[in-house]
Design an enzyme around this catalytic site. Structure first.
Site, PDB file in Angstrom:
ATOM      1  N   ARG A  43       0.889  -1.220  -0.034  1.00  0.00           N
ATOM      2  CA  ARG A  43      -0.014   0.015  -0.022  1.00  0.00           C
ATOM      3  C   ARG A  43       0.811   1.179   0.086  1.00  0.00           C
ATOM      4  O   ARG A  43       0.665   2.233  -0.668  1.00  0.00           O
ATOM      5  CB  ARG A  43      -0.937  -0.031   1.298  1.00  0.00           C
ATOM      6  CG  ARG A  43      -1.462   1.175   1.689  1.00  0.00           C
ATOM      7  CD  ARG A  43      -2.799   1.350   0.971  1.00  0.00           C
ATOM      8  NE  ARG A  43      -3.976   2.244   1.489  1.00  0.00           N
ATOM      9  CZ  ARG A  43      -3.435   3.662   1.823  1.00  0.00           C
ATOM     10  NH1 ARG A  43      -2.440   4.236   1.523  1.00  0.00           N
ATOM     11  NH2 ARG A  43      -4.259   4.216   2.745  1.00  0.00           N
ATOM     12  N   TYR A  78     -23.308   6.973   0.991  1.00  0.00           N
ATOM     13  CA  TYR A  78     -22.158   7.490   0.826  1.00  0.00           C
ATOM     14  C   TYR A  78     -22.136   8.516  -0.181  1.00  0.00           C
ATOM     15  O   TYR A  78     -21.510   9.695   0.051  1.00  0.00           O
ATOM     16  CB  TYR A  78     -20.950   6.434   0.266  1.00  0.00           C
ATOM     17  CG  TYR A  78     -20.598   5.465   1.596  1.00  0.00           C
ATOM     18  CD1 TYR A  78     -19.607   6.087   2.642  1.00  0.00           C
ATOM     19  CD2 TYR A  78     -21.314   4.543   1.608  1.00  0.00           C
ATOM     20  CE1 TYR A  78     -19.302   5.289   3.700  1.00  0.00           C
ATOM     21  CE2 TYR A  78     -20.750   3.466   2.845  1.00  0.00           C
ATOM     22  CZ  TYR A  78     -19.797   4.015   3.680  1.00  0.00           C
ATOM     23  OH  TYR A  78     -19.567   3.263   4.779  1.00  0.00           O
TER      24      TYR A  78
HETATM   25  O1  CP3 Z   1     -12.816  -8.048   1.516  1.00  0.00           O
HETATM   26  C1  CP3 Z   1     -11.692  -7.617   0.884  1.00  0.00           C
HETATM   27  O2  CP3 Z   1     -10.569  -7.900   1.226  1.00  0.00           O
HETATM   28  C2  CP3 Z   1     -11.963  -6.681  -0.453  1.00  0.00           C
HETATM   29  C3  CP3 Z   1     -11.739  -5.431  -0.319  1.00  0.00           C
HETATM   30  C4  CP3 Z   1     -12.944  -4.704   0.481  1.00  0.00           C
HETATM   31  C5  CP3 Z   1     -12.424  -3.337   0.806  1.00  0.00           C
HETATM   32  N1  CP3 Z   1     -13.462  -2.633   0.959  1.00  0.00           N
HETATM   33  C6  CP3 Z   1     -10.974  -2.759   0.808  1.00  0.00           C
HETATM   34  C7  CP3 Z   1     -10.883  -1.424   1.703  1.00  0.00           C
HETATM   35  C8  CP3 Z   1     -14.227  -4.673   0.384  1.00  0.00           C
HETATM   36  C9  CP3 Z   1     -15.126  -5.786  -0.147  1.00  0.00           C
HETATM   37  C10 CP3 Z   1     -14.703  -3.448   0.732  1.00  0.00           C
HETATM   38  C11 CP3 Z   1     -16.337  -3.118   1.028  1.00  0.00           C
HETATM   39  C12 CP3 Z   1     -16.500  -1.778   1.623  1.00  0.00           C
HETATM   40  N2  CP3 Z   1     -15.862  -0.613   1.527  1.00  0.00           N
HETATM   41  C13 CP3 Z   1     -17.779  -1.678   2.401  1.00  0.00           C
HETATM   42  C14 CP3 Z   1     -18.718  -2.623   2.684  1.00  0.00           C
HETATM   43  C15 CP3 Z   1     -18.168  -3.534   3.707  1.00  0.00           C
HETATM   44  C16 CP3 Z   1     -18.040  -3.172   5.218  1.00  0.00           C
HETATM   45  O3  CP3 Z   1     -16.948  -3.148   5.577  1.00  0.00           O
HETATM   46  O4  CP3 Z   1     -18.954  -2.445   5.732  1.00  0.00           O
HETATM   47  C17 CP3 Z   1     -17.876  -0.140   2.777  1.00  0.00           C
HETATM   48  C18 CP3 Z   1     -18.828   0.358   3.616  1.00  0.00           C
HETATM   49  C19 CP3 Z   1     -16.535   0.330   2.261  1.00  0.00           C
HETATM   50  C20 CP3 Z   1     -16.264   1.755   2.151  1.00  0.00           C
HETATM   51  C21 CP3 Z   1     -15.188   2.111   2.808  1.00  0.00           C
HETATM   52  N3  CP3 Z   1     -13.775   1.537   2.400  1.00  0.00           N
HETATM   53  C22 CP3 Z   1     -14.902   2.933   3.804  1.00  0.00           C
HETATM   54  C23 CP3 Z   1     -15.650   3.409   5.097  1.00  0.00           C
HETATM   55  C24 CP3 Z   1     -13.523   2.678   4.092  1.00  0.00           C
HETATM   56  C25 CP3 Z   1     -12.499   3.644   5.402  1.00  0.00           C
HETATM   57  C26 CP3 Z   1     -12.632   2.878   6.506  1.00  0.00           C
HETATM   58  C27 CP3 Z   1     -11.507   1.813   6.671  1.00  0.00           C
HETATM   59  O5  CP3 Z   1     -11.477   0.667   7.103  1.00  0.00           O
HETATM   60  O6  CP3 Z   1     -10.469   2.377   6.507  1.00  0.00           O
HETATM   61  C28 CP3 Z   1     -12.792   2.065   3.173  1.00  0.00           C
HETATM   62  C29 CP3 Z   1     -11.274   1.763   2.890  1.00  0.00           C
HETATM   63  C30 CP3 Z   1     -11.071   0.441   2.654  1.00  0.00           C
HETATM   64  N4  CP3 Z   1     -11.610  -0.366   1.898  1.00  0.00           N
HETATM   65  C31 CP3 Z   1      -9.755  -0.186   2.988  1.00  0.00           C
HETATM   66  C32 CP3 Z   1      -9.499  -1.383   2.450  1.00  0.00           C
HETATM   67  C33 CP3 Z   1      -8.595  -2.361   2.596  1.00  0.00           C
HETATM   68  C34 CP3 Z   1      -8.594   0.480   3.941  1.00  0.00           C
HETATM   69  C35 CP3 Z   1      -7.787   1.463   3.022  1.00  0.00           C
HETATM   70  C36 CP3 Z   1      -6.410   1.559   3.390  1.00  0.00           C
HETATM   71  O7  CP3 Z   1      -5.484   0.595   3.192  1.00  0.00           O
HETATM   72  O8  CP3 Z   1      -6.170   2.482   4.091  1.00  0.00           O
END
Ligand code: CP3
Length: 344
Positions: A37, A150
């Site tokens: 990352r 969102y």
């Molecule tokens: O499951 C997996 O490994 C596949 C990847 C995946 C991500 N997001 C990667 C991610 C999947 C399936 C999601 C789905 C997702 N994204 C949802 C639905 C599932 C859930 O967890 O409720 C939602 C609501 C999101 C929106 C989202 N993406 C938010 C609110 C955030 C920020 C919060 C956080 O955890 O950082 C993200 C970022 C995100 N999506 C990261 C990852 C690995 C973190 C990003 C980083 O590396 O900083």
């Protein structure tokens, strides 16, 4: 050729031991994810770089040999693909300019969608060539209601005040928004299937924010439209729904949407799920992700109880929500071993 265990379970078979994967199985709890990352730059850069995204998807499989891989991307690439600017602020989550009126919707359309999302589709294609033969590939999208939260809130929200205001005071505009997201999501998911996705999951993280009538209208109906579209255009590709927080409405959700599998959040009682949901479709879940942080006896006991109650029917072991960054990787190893050692 015998089908992959994950797909057999999703088709309704009970296996000797349930297949497993974990929501958010790729991510910050893994040091190798954090390293890659940092190299890729921003989180969105990572999602749109097929070689990096492929590698990140494969990282947890090398350690734990899950029965399924899930495409590495995010649910918010749909608004981005529709033309809504998107950024991820370090430590703060996603940010978008909020949609507040019909005029804000005018600028969004599906014309450039598949061009913008081509790198994600390419990741699916690369993954389908790179996976071990027994490992299934899951494609995914956010469900329309959750994606719309969102888009209207401009990011995460505590109370969903803006989207509820729009939904109840301007239902026509709100319907236009949901229909647009349904259309974009169908196109995107079908492209994922054509690139090699063998099953799909629809994440409806905020399904539990709605009163019953609105749940039926904005969670069940758009999901039913998406599932019907996929089953019609790409028959045989199973869909798992995750209406987090739906409570007793889980049952109507399963019956009315036509999903092939349903992912249980941490609050769904196991005995209720075995009695009311498992006869209808494959169930998936639902270890509390914070138990995976705590580990020890509390985690072992919870794993054993889930296996005992749900393991003798069509079942896929998973968490009740995504892995959190504080999760010790060795606890995930312990979970994987415990599932693999179990027999129905
Ligand atoms: O499951 C997996 O490994 C596949 C990847 C995946 C991500 N997001 C990667 C991610 C999947 C399936 C999601 C789905 C997702 N994204 C949802 C639905 C599932 C859930 O967890 O409720 C939602 C609501 C999101 C929106 C989202 N993406 C938010 C609110 C955030 C920020 C919060 C956080 O955890 O950082 C993200 C970022 C995100 N999506 C990261 C990852 C690995 C973190 C990003 C980083 O590396 O900083």
């Amino acid at each position: 050729m015998t089908a992959k265990p994950f797909l057999r379970a999703l088709a309704g078979e009970t296996l000797d031991r349930p297949p497993f994967w974990l929501m958010r199985q790729a991510g910050r709890y893994l040091p190798e994810y954090r390293a890659l990352r940092a190299e890729a730059g921003s989180f969105l850069d990572l999602c749109y770089a097929p070689d990096f995204a492929t590698e990140v998807t494969l990282q947890p499989l090398r350690r734990y040999h899950m029965d399924a891989a899930i495409l590495f991307s995010d649910i918010l690439v749909i608004p981005h693909g529709l033309g809504q600017p998107l950024s991820f602020r370090e430590g703060e989550g996603p940010a978008l300019p909020p949609i507040g009126s019909a005029r804000d919707l005018d600028g969004l359309n599906t014309e450039g969608l598949l061009d913008r999302l081509a790198p994600v589709v390419r990741t699916v294609r690369q993954l389908s060539k790179a996976l071990p033969p027994e490992t299934a590939l899951i494609g995914f999208a956010g469900a329309p209601w959750t994606v719309a939260t969102y888009m209207v809130e401009g990011g995460g929200s505590r109370d969903f005040a803006r989207i509820k205001q729009l939904m109840w005071s301007d239902p026509e505009t709100f319907k236009r928004l949901i229909d647009l997201v349904v259309e974009a999501t169908a196109t995107y998911l079908i492209a994922q299937i054509d690139a090699g996705a063998e099953a799909l999951q629809l994440f409806d993280t905020w399904a539990g924010a709605l009163p019953e009538e609105d749940f039926r209208q904005w969670v069940i109906a758009p999901t039913r439209a998406l599932v019907a579209r996929i089953h019609r255009d790409r028959p045989g590709v199973p869909v798992i729904g995750f209406p987090r927080g739906a409570g007793v409405l889980y049952r109507d959700y399963v019956i009315e949407t036509g999903v092939n599998g349903v992912s249980l959040d941490i609050t769904v009682p196991l005995d209720w799920a075995a009695k009311e949901l498992q006869p209808l479709c494959t169930v998936q879940g639902n270890l509390d992700p914070l138990l995976l942080v705590a580990g020890g006896e509390a985690m072992d006991r919870a794993i054993d109880r889930i296996l005992a109650v749900l393991g003798r029917g069509p079942f896929i072991f998973n968490l009740g929500h995504g892995i959190v960054p504080a999760t010790p990787p060795e606890h995930v190893a312990r979970l994987a071993e415990r599932i693999k050692a179990w027999r129905a």
